[in-house]
Design an enzyme around this catalytic site. Structure first.
Site, PDB file in Angstrom:
ATOM      1  N   PHE A 252       0.901  -1.202  -0.054  1.00 39.33           N
ATOM      2  CA  PHE A 252      -0.111  -0.179   0.023  1.00 39.33           C
ATOM      3  C   PHE A 252       0.830   1.223   0.074  1.00 39.33           C
ATOM      4  CE2 PHE A 252      -4.580   1.597   0.865  1.00 39.33           C
ATOM      5  CZ  PHE A 252      -4.123   2.668   1.130  1.00 39.33           C
ATOM      6  N   LEU A 253       0.835   2.093  -1.259  1.00 36.88           N
ATOM      7  CA  LEU A 253       1.868   3.128  -1.217  1.00 36.88           C
ATOM      8  C   LEU A 253       1.205   4.197  -1.981  1.00 36.88           C
ATOM      9  CD1 LEU A 253       4.860   4.097  -1.324  1.00 36.88           C
ATOM     10  CD2 LEU A 253       4.847   3.146  -3.445  1.00 36.88           C
ATOM     11  N   ILE A 254       1.239   5.317  -1.252  1.00 36.39           N
ATOM     12  CA  ILE A 254       0.857   6.810  -2.051  1.00 36.39           C
ATOM     13  C   ILE A 254       2.113   7.420  -1.926  1.00 36.39           C
ATOM     14  CG2 ILE A 254      -0.518   8.771  -1.309  1.00 36.39           C
ATOM     15  CD1 ILE A 254      -2.241   6.325  -1.921  1.00 36.39           C
ATOM     16  N   GLY A 262      -5.805  12.854   1.217  1.00 33.49           N
ATOM     17  CA  GLY A 262      -6.820  11.812   1.736  1.00 33.49           C
ATOM     18  C   GLY A 262      -6.890  10.742   0.536  1.00 33.49           C
ATOM     19  N   HIS A 263      -5.684  10.705  -0.186  1.00 32.10           N
ATOM     20  CA  HIS A 263      -5.638   9.376  -1.151  1.00 32.10           C
ATOM     21  C   HIS A 263      -5.659   7.836  -0.259  1.00 32.10           C
ATOM     22  CE1 HIS A 263      -5.495  12.278  -4.296  1.00 32.10           C
ATOM     23  NE2 HIS A 263      -4.342  12.832  -3.857  1.00 32.10           N
ATOM     24  N   GLY A 264      -4.857   7.758   0.579  1.00 30.44           N
ATOM     25  CA  GLY A 264      -4.911   6.625   1.541  1.00 30.44           C
ATOM     26  C   GLY A 264      -6.431   6.192   2.033  1.00 30.44           C
ATOM     27  N   THR A 265      -7.166   7.004   2.367  1.00 32.90           N
ATOM     28  CA  THR A 265      -8.508   6.860   2.926  1.00 32.90           C
ATOM     29  C   THR A 265      -9.237   6.380   1.583  1.00 32.90           C
ATOM     30  OG1 THR A 265      -8.431   8.461   4.417  1.00 32.90           O
ATOM     31  CG2 THR A 265     -10.612   7.831   3.874  1.00 32.90           C
ATOM     32  N   GLU A 287      -1.387  -7.621   5.682  1.00 41.30           N
ATOM     33  CA  GLU A 287       0.017  -8.138   5.932  1.00 41.30           C
ATOM     34  C   GLU A 287       1.141  -7.238   6.535  1.00 41.30           C
ATOM     35  OE1 GLU A 287       3.623  -9.965   3.253  1.00 41.30           O
ATOM     36  OE2 GLU A 287       1.734  -9.496   2.382  1.00 41.30           O
TER      37      GLU A 287
END
Length: 501
Positions: A252-254, A262-265, A287
């Site tokens: 999971f990478l921004i 707010g892109h992770g959300t 993981e």
């Protein structure tokens, strides 16, 4: 040694990552940033030997992530015996596709003259479109068996090693049956202000991957859509997407240049929605999440369970029979008397949340129901609160018993090595820290209206204390040294407890 130090360069500072697209006359740089980690590639010290004035430029085309590596320096160390300069390109060949090493001029020419870029769209299917701070973004998703998706991952996944501690690239040469168990989710910015007719409308923001772990479900628990007869060997190949599974969020990478939007959300919620809509998915797992992702998950899962009224069904009993509240050695309070365990399990399965994460959300919710005046007692033992006249005092007492029991059970092997007094103090300290962490999360969610972060959050308290890793399959606690234990307990096997070993 002093001379050799003059030829040693910090790899994190020397390596510069850029996202580029076709521009007016030459490629236009959209964003630039440095890696957070380079030890998987250049060693634990994260240094490159043999250069002065070293600059390593790693550029990616904004849309299809075509990469290019350029190594520049003022001086290079002349080999003395076995001591020689690091061969940077040779080192990076283990991590980057062959196209990365074409001449810079050829890369620039390709970016400027690729007329197909303007009509390019991300591979897979469009899941969501949204706007943040006046800019437009889209989330796309597809399986790793798609050659276009696999090509993008091959080109960009070196960033996993740069920004996720302990992160490892995917094996892209597996069989299709294995690759089809991987799903990739991309976030792209939809650009409108283009400075070249060959510039793409899409620029990468981040991505995530998930993996299907096929899981066994007893026959009586299978829903009708998963019930079917088949022969062994099967008459035709069994597709992974037809089998019950646990969805594991893996990478999971921004990108750093897109933090605080707010892109992770948006990405996490979009992934969860696909899992919830998939009838073959029975549980959502993550993981080895870091602290920032733990926060992101809490900021997303908690408001969702509030919105669908799952948490409103859960409360902590504060009135128990007198024989269970008497302070006598060996007296234990059954968890089934404090919490509706069958209801908790029903809600957990309905929302497909893993036991650890669900129990964390339950603890946070129960804490939010306790009035501030009762919680101000902090880590005091409050041994008489079970018979207090104020229901908030009793709730605070029982909430702490649940958390203490979980901490004690999951750290029993470590705690039993301590003297009883020190053991009690460590558990009390851990309960106080856990309550403080929940308070922080609840405060932030109230401040932000329940909207989560971006995946790049850090805990406000700073670095962790020593970490104790816990086992999902810890046995039921049978020790009676602590007279404030609770039998049973919410099945929360939290990954980290701040206890000194």
């Amino acid at each position: 040694m002093a001379d050799q130090e003059d030829w040693s360069t910090d790899a994190n500072e020397a390596l510069e990552i850029s996202i580029v697209q076709a521009g007016s006359g030459s490629p236009k740089t959209l964003s630039t940033f440095h890696p957070q980690f380079t030890y998987p590639i250049f060693g634990e010290e994260e240094r490159i030997f043999g250069y002065q004035g070293l600059r390593v430029n790693l550029r990616f085309a904004a849309h299809d992530l075509r990469p290019n590596i350029e190594v520049l320096y003022d001086k290079r160390f002349k080999a003395v015996g076995d001591t020689k300069a690091t061969n940077i390109e040779e080192t990076l060949k283990e991590w980057m596709p062959e196209v990365s090493f074409e001449k810079v001029g050829a890369f620039n020419s390709h970016i400027q003259n690729d007329s197909s870029a303007r009509h390019w769209k991300p591979p897979g299917e469009l899941l969501e479109s949204y706007t943040s701070k006046g800019r437009k973004f889209e989330i796309w998703s597809g399986e790793l068996t798609d050659p276009a998706i696999r090509q993008i991952i091959e080109r960009i996944q070196i960033l996993i090693s740069f920004f996720i501690e302990g992160g490892t690239p995917l094996q892209l040469d597996d069989l299709d049956w294995t690759l089809s168990r991987w799903r990739v989710y991309f976030i792209y910015e939809k650009l409108s202000d283009l400075s070249s007719p060959n510039a793409s409308h899409y620029s990468i923001v981040g991505y995530s991957t998930s993996y299907r772990f096929v899981t066994y479900i007893p026959h009586q628990r299978l829903t009708p859509h998963l019930l079917h007869d088949f022969n062994l060997p099967p008459d035709k190949p069994i597709a992974p997407n037809s089998l019950p599974h646990r969805a594991r969020i893996s990478q999971f990478l921004i990108l750093p240049s897109h933090h605080s939007h707010g892109h992770g959300t948006h990405l996490y919620n979009a992934m969860v929605q696909t899992f919830l809509a998939d009838p073959t998915c029975v549980e959502i797992t993550v993981e080895d999440p870091n602290e920032a992702f733990d926060d992101l998950r809490d900021y997303c899962d908690y408001p969702r369970l509030l919105a669908n009224n799952s948490l409103s069904q859960i409360s902590l009993t504060t009135s128990l029979p007198p024989h269970l509240t008497q302070k006598r050695p060996g007296i234990r309070v059954p968890t089934s008397k404090l919490l509706p365990l069958p209801l908790l399990e029903h809600i957990r399965k309905k929302n497909k949340i893993a036991p650890r994460q669900f129990a964390r959300l339950v603890e946070m919710h129960l804490l939010s129901l306790i009035s501030p005046h009762a919680r101000q007692a902090g880590t005091a033992r409050l041994t008489q609160r079970a018979r207090a006249s104020d229901p908030d005092d009793r709730m605070w007492y029982y909430w702490r018993l649940l958390v203490k029991q979980r901490i004690y059970k999951k750290n029993r092997d470590v705690l039993m090595q301590l003297e009883r007094g020190e053991r009690v103090d460590k558990v009390e300290e851990a309960v106080g820290e856990q309550a403080g962490d929940y308070e922080r999360l609840l405060r932030n969610m109230e401040k932000e209206g329940g909207v989560g972060g971006n995946g790049e959050r850090r805990r406000e308290r700073g670095k962790r204390k020593n970490v104790v890793l816990l086992d999902d399959d810890d046995e039921e606690d049978e020790d009676e040294d602590e007279d404030e234990e609770v039998d049973g307990g919410v099945e929360r096997a939290t990954k980290r407890v701040r206890l000194d070993e």
